[in-house]
Design an enzyme around this catalytic site. Sequence first.
Site, PDB file in Angstrom:
ATOM      1  N   HIS A   1     -13.803  -1.553  -1.525  1.00 12.25           N
ATOM      2  CA  HIS A   1     -12.526  -1.587  -0.809  1.00 12.25           C
ATOM      3  C   HIS A   1     -12.724  -2.108   0.622  1.00 12.25           C
ATOM      4  O   HIS A   1     -12.032  -3.046   1.047  1.00 12.25           O
ATOM      5  CB  HIS A   1     -11.916  -0.183  -0.788  1.00 12.25           C
ATOM      6  CG  HIS A   1     -10.615  -0.089  -0.076  1.00 12.25           C
ATOM      7  ND1 HIS A   1      -9.407  -0.204  -0.723  1.00 12.25           N
ATOM      8  CD2 HIS A   1     -10.320   0.100   1.232  1.00 12.25           C
ATOM      9  CE1 HIS A   1      -8.430  -0.088   0.159  1.00 12.25           C
ATOM     10  NE2 HIS A   1      -8.959   0.103   1.362  1.00 12.25           N
ATOM     11  N   GLU A   2     -13.662  -1.525   1.342  1.00 16.65           N
ATOM     12  CA  GLU A   2     -13.855  -1.921   2.746  1.00 16.65           C
ATOM     13  C   GLU A   2     -14.414  -3.338   2.858  1.00 16.65           C
ATOM     14  O   GLU A   2     -13.988  -4.105   3.726  1.00 16.65           O
ATOM     15  CB  GLU A   2     -14.736  -0.907   3.478  1.00 16.65           C
ATOM     16  CG  GLU A   2     -14.147   0.488   3.562  1.00 16.65           C
ATOM     17  CD  GLU A   2     -12.736   0.570   4.108  1.00 16.65           C
ATOM     18  OE1 GLU A   2     -12.294  -0.314   4.878  1.00 16.65           O
ATOM     19  OE2 GLU A   2     -12.035   1.547   3.766  1.00 16.65           O
TER      20      GLU A   2
ATOM     21  N   HIS B   1      -4.107  -3.990   1.502  1.00 17.76           N
ATOM     22  CA  HIS B   1      -3.917  -2.958   0.484  1.00 17.76           C
ATOM     23  C   HIS B   1      -3.049  -3.493  -0.646  1.00 17.76           C
ATOM     24  O   HIS B   1      -2.117  -4.263  -0.410  1.00 17.76           O
ATOM     25  CB  HIS B   1      -3.300  -1.701   1.093  1.00 17.76           C
ATOM     26  CG  HIS B   1      -4.275  -0.959   1.939  1.00 17.76           C
ATOM     27  ND1 HIS B   1      -3.937  -0.408   3.143  1.00 17.76           N
ATOM     28  CD2 HIS B   1      -5.587  -0.682   1.769  1.00 17.76           C
ATOM     29  CE1 HIS B   1      -4.997   0.183   3.676  1.00 17.76           C
ATOM     30  NE2 HIS B   1      -6.012   0.019   2.855  1.00 17.76           N
ATOM     31  N   CYS B   2      -3.370  -3.084  -1.846  1.00 16.98           N
ATOM     32  CA  CYS B   2      -2.715  -3.584  -3.057  1.00 16.98           C
ATOM     33  C   CYS B   2      -1.777  -2.508  -3.616  1.00 16.98           C
ATOM     34  O   CYS B   2      -2.143  -1.328  -3.649  1.00 16.98           O
ATOM     35  CB  CYS B   2      -3.789  -3.944  -4.086  1.00 16.98           C
ATOM     36  SG  CYS B   2      -3.121  -4.592  -5.632  1.00 16.98           S
TER      37      CYS B   2
ATOM     38  N   CYS C   1      -7.929  -5.999  -9.013  1.00 15.49           N
ATOM     39  CA  CYS C   1      -6.922  -6.462  -9.970  1.00 15.49           C
ATOM     40  C   CYS C   1      -6.985  -7.994 -10.017  1.00 15.49           C
ATOM     41  O   CYS C   1      -7.672  -8.624  -9.208  1.00 15.49           O
ATOM     42  CB  CYS C   1      -5.523  -5.975  -9.564  1.00 15.49           C
ATOM     43  SG  CYS C   1      -4.869  -6.754  -8.064  1.00 15.49           S
TER      44      CYS C   1
ATOM     45  N   CYS D   1      -5.934  -9.650  -6.604  1.00 20.34           N
ATOM     46  CA  CYS D   1      -6.925  -9.464  -5.531  1.00 20.34           C
ATOM     47  C   CYS D   1      -8.228 -10.197  -5.839  1.00 20.34           C
ATOM     48  O   CYS D   1      -8.879 -10.736  -4.934  1.00 20.34           O
ATOM     49  CB  CYS D   1      -7.179  -7.980  -5.287  1.00 20.34           C
ATOM     50  SG  CYS D   1      -5.780  -7.137  -4.492  1.00 20.34           S
TER      51      CYS D   1
END
Length: 174
Positions: A123-124, A133-134, A158, A161
């Site tokens: 994530h980071e 952010h998704c 996803c 992304c």
Amino acid sequence: MYIYLVTFGNIEKRLLFGIAKNVKETFGFEVRLSSVASPLKHAYDHERKQYVGEKILDYLSTLNYPELLKILALISWDMYAEGFNFVFGLAKIQGREAVVSTFRLFSRDERLFFERVFKEVNHELGHTFGLGHCPDRRCVMSFSNSIDDTDHKSKNFCTSCKTKLKTAIAELTF
């Protein structure tokens, strides 16, 4: 170009090697491990008894390593960011610095603990490649406001992304 993984606090070597493998598989870059002598005293908030994520990112921005692409700090202490009671991690969007705290990710179940850390690392680092952010709650780029949110999402991106990430990486490698 390398993604550097630096550690502060008590981080188990097996976790570091697992993170390195995860990062290589996810982002396609080699990982170099490094420890930094600084205990980050300047980043500690004595009133809150937590580390200030933004101060850690600022410190990381002063570090230089050969062929540095991104730098990810892993800390074993509790951390917060402005406006939040705590954060699992923090990154500079489209920057090179990111930090993940293992403090609130811990579980006695080692598999679960490692999985949580991998999700927050992905994530980071995703943020450092320009991803926001998704809205897809299963996507690793979904915002985690609680450990349940982290447990619910995947460690993978996803389709949308993943496409954005591939484009960002392709732009870096030309």
